[in-house]
Design an enzyme around this catalytic site. Structure first.
Site, PDB file in Angstrom:
ATOM      1  N   ILE A 157       0.955  -1.028  -0.070  1.00 40.61           N
ATOM      2  CA  ILE A 157      -0.051  -0.122   0.002  1.00 40.61           C
ATOM      3  C   ILE A 157       0.908   1.149   0.009  1.00 40.61           C
ATOM      4  O   ILE A 157       1.684   1.375   0.962  1.00 40.61           O
ATOM      5  CB  ILE A 157      -0.887  -0.118   1.196  1.00 40.61           C
ATOM      6  CG1 ILE A 157      -1.751  -1.094   1.241  1.00 40.61           C
ATOM      7  CG2 ILE A 157      -1.601   1.397   1.486  1.00 40.61           C
ATOM      8  CD1 ILE A 157      -2.992  -1.154   2.310  1.00 40.61           C
ATOM      9  N   PRO A 158       1.031   1.931  -1.141  1.00 44.39           N
ATOM     10  CA  PRO A 158       2.191   2.905  -1.366  1.00 44.39           C
ATOM     11  C   PRO A 158       2.020   4.193  -0.643  1.00 44.39           C
ATOM     12  O   PRO A 158       1.866   5.135  -1.277  1.00 44.39           O
ATOM     13  CB  PRO A 158       2.002   3.086  -2.951  1.00 44.39           C
ATOM     14  CG  PRO A 158       0.759   2.705  -2.997  1.00 44.39           C
ATOM     15  CD  PRO A 158      -0.145   1.891  -2.200  1.00 44.39           C
ATOM     16  N   CYS A 159       2.195   4.111   0.782  1.00 43.46           N
ATOM     17  CA  CYS A 159       2.227   5.461   1.374  1.00 43.46           C
ATOM     18  C   CYS A 159       3.266   6.193   1.065  1.00 43.46           C
ATOM     19  O   CYS A 159       3.366   7.434   0.950  1.00 43.46           O
ATOM     20  CB  CYS A 159       2.100   5.262   2.879  1.00 43.46           C
ATOM     21  SG  CYS A 159       3.198   4.165   3.573  1.00 43.46           S
ATOM     22  N   HIS A 160       4.229   5.814   0.369  1.00 37.78           N
ATOM     23  CA  HIS A 160       5.806   6.712   0.051  1.00 37.78           C
ATOM     24  C   HIS A 160       5.239   7.421  -1.145  1.00 37.78           C
ATOM     25  O   HIS A 160       5.750   8.557  -1.659  1.00 37.78           O
ATOM     26  CB  HIS A 160       6.660   5.636  -0.431  1.00 37.78           C
ATOM     27  CG  HIS A 160       6.254   4.695  -1.583  1.00 37.78           C
ATOM     28  ND1 HIS A 160       5.593   3.509  -1.063  1.00 37.78           N
ATOM     29  CD2 HIS A 160       6.837   4.874  -2.740  1.00 37.78           C
ATOM     30  CE1 HIS A 160       5.569   2.954  -2.845  1.00 37.78           C
ATOM     31  NE2 HIS A 160       6.437   3.717  -3.569  1.00 37.78           N
TER      32      HIS A 160
END
Lengths: 242, 173
Positions: A157-160
């Site tokens: 889950i690409p919180c970056h």
């Protein structure tokens, strides 16, 4: 006394509970895999990922896993090859949206925030305010930041890919340099240093990292959706700028 | 945790509830199975089988059904079904028999509890184990073995008397 003798304890064998929970498929399984941020422990339940933890922090997270989720996570030293391939490919390519996730031990708010975050494609970024709006919590931008900070499934889950509206990167649990490195690796560096862009004779305004924006030969910068609208541009239906 | 807490947990979250149920019930289940089948390895296998069946069943039960369950009795009914073929076996092979598999897993005749239980026939042993090793109420035992409470009670009392009478003179009053 007879009853006392009958009552005496027979110690339960160590490992009985673990065997039961593994064989029933109720226990979650933790395996080690390479990733762009170093080796990570990936916890799964069936074919859904419940956690991604950098190896140095894994012991601590696994020790409290049952407390947070209600079920223990046991080591799976030799995971199925098919699983390793899928997860390692997703970690390396950033294409986490293909991996099923199961969010356990998180609040409804966090689920909304993470579900919205999962929509951000590889190589693109979105501001925190976009995540707030997409998750139907427009006024809770700061809470969105906190929720992202507690993302149990980073990389997948690409919180970056969630950054500040002013262009700065914002926080990241693995550190800002790592966030920059990940975004760099995804080749998202936009050519235009502005919040929004439109094509010179275009109708649509996008975030600079949107795949449509990258194809613009002569990008026109805009500071807001409002100023773009005044110039006759409507928001892109894919990146949905806010 | 007590039975009501466990049931509540199962209703709110089947997997987490199952974990709670296993932690809560396994010491008693294992202890009872060892005394029933006299072999630790077999008892472990039976415990596993019992829980696997329990899990399959629980996944299909409605919340209402779970809330009304008598969990210990239900688990033991499953366990007894699994244990049936292992009950009433001849006791442990003679210690001299080095060919016997798992000889170390058999409960030794020198174990005082085993010595007492081996005085009983299979049916008496079963009810005594359920009553005094596991600690189930008579009502539950009755439904597990399919006999009236009154019969079960008198069977247990007679068996305890038998065991008492076989004891050393310094035992019991």
């Amino acid at each position: 006394m007879i009853i006392d003798i009958l009552n005496q304890d027979v110690p339960t064998p160590a490992g009985l509970i673990e065997t039961v929970l593994r064989s029933s498929g109720v226990a979650h399984l933790a395996s080690l895999h390479p990733s762009p941020v170093g080796d990570v422990v990936v916890v799964r339940w069936d074919d859904a990922v419940t956690a991604v933890v950098p190896e140095p922090h894994a012991d601590g997270v696994l020790a409290t896993y049952e407390q947070r989720t209600g079920v223990p996570a046991y080591a799976d030293d030799v995971p199925p090859a098919q699983w390793s391939e899928r997860i390692e490919h997703a970690l390396a390519s950033g294409k986490g949206s293909r991996i099923k996730v199961a969010l356990v031990g998180v609040t409804e708010f966090q689920k909304d925030v993470l579900a919205a975050t999962a929509l951000i494609p590889v190589g693109e970024t979105r501001p925190y305010s976009w995540v707030a709006r997409e998750s139907k919590h427009s006024s809770a931008v700061r809470a969105v930041g906190s929720a992202l900070g507690r993302n149990p499934i980073p990389l997948i889950i690409p919180c970056h890919r969630v950054v500040r509206s002013d262009g700065s990167l914002g926080h990241y649990a693995f550190g800002t340099p790592m966030k920059a490195a990940l975004l760099d690796a995804e080749e998202m560096m936009p050519r235009v240093d502005a919040p929004l862009v439109g094509a010179l004779r275009g109708e649509v305004v996008c975030y600079p990292t949107c795949r449509h924006a990258r194809r613009i030969k002569h990008p026109v910068p805009f500071s807001s959706v409002g100023s773009a609208a005044q110039a006759g541009y409507r928001p892109c239906r894919d990146c949905r700028p806010v | 945790m007590n039975e009501r807490d466990v049931l509540r947990r199962i209703v709110e979250d089947r997997p987490a509830g199952f974990v709670s149920m296993v932690r809560w019930s396994s010491p008693e289940l294992y202890r009872g199975l060892v005394r029933l089948v006299r072999n630790r390895h077999t008892a472990e296998d039976l415990a596993q089988e019992t829980y696997l069946r329990a899990w399959t069943a629980l996944q299909g039960y409605s919340d209402e059904r779970i809330a009304e369950m008598r969990l210990r009795g239900w688990l033991w009914t499953i366990a007894m079904n699994r244990a049936r073929t292992h009950l009433g076996r001849a006791s442990a092979p003679a210690v001299q028999d080095k060919e016997a598999p798992d000889v170390g897993e058999w409960v030794a005749d020198s174990d005082e509890c085993e010595r007492l239980l081996s005085l009983l026939d299979e049916s008496a042993r079963t009810v005594v184990v359920l009553r005094h090793v596991v600690g189930l109420p008579y009502r539950e035992i009755g439904s597990i073995v399919g006999r009236p409470i009154g019969t079960v009670k008198s069977d247990v009392h007679r068996a305890v008397r038998r065991m008492r009478e076989s004891g050393r003179p310094t035992d019991d009053h």
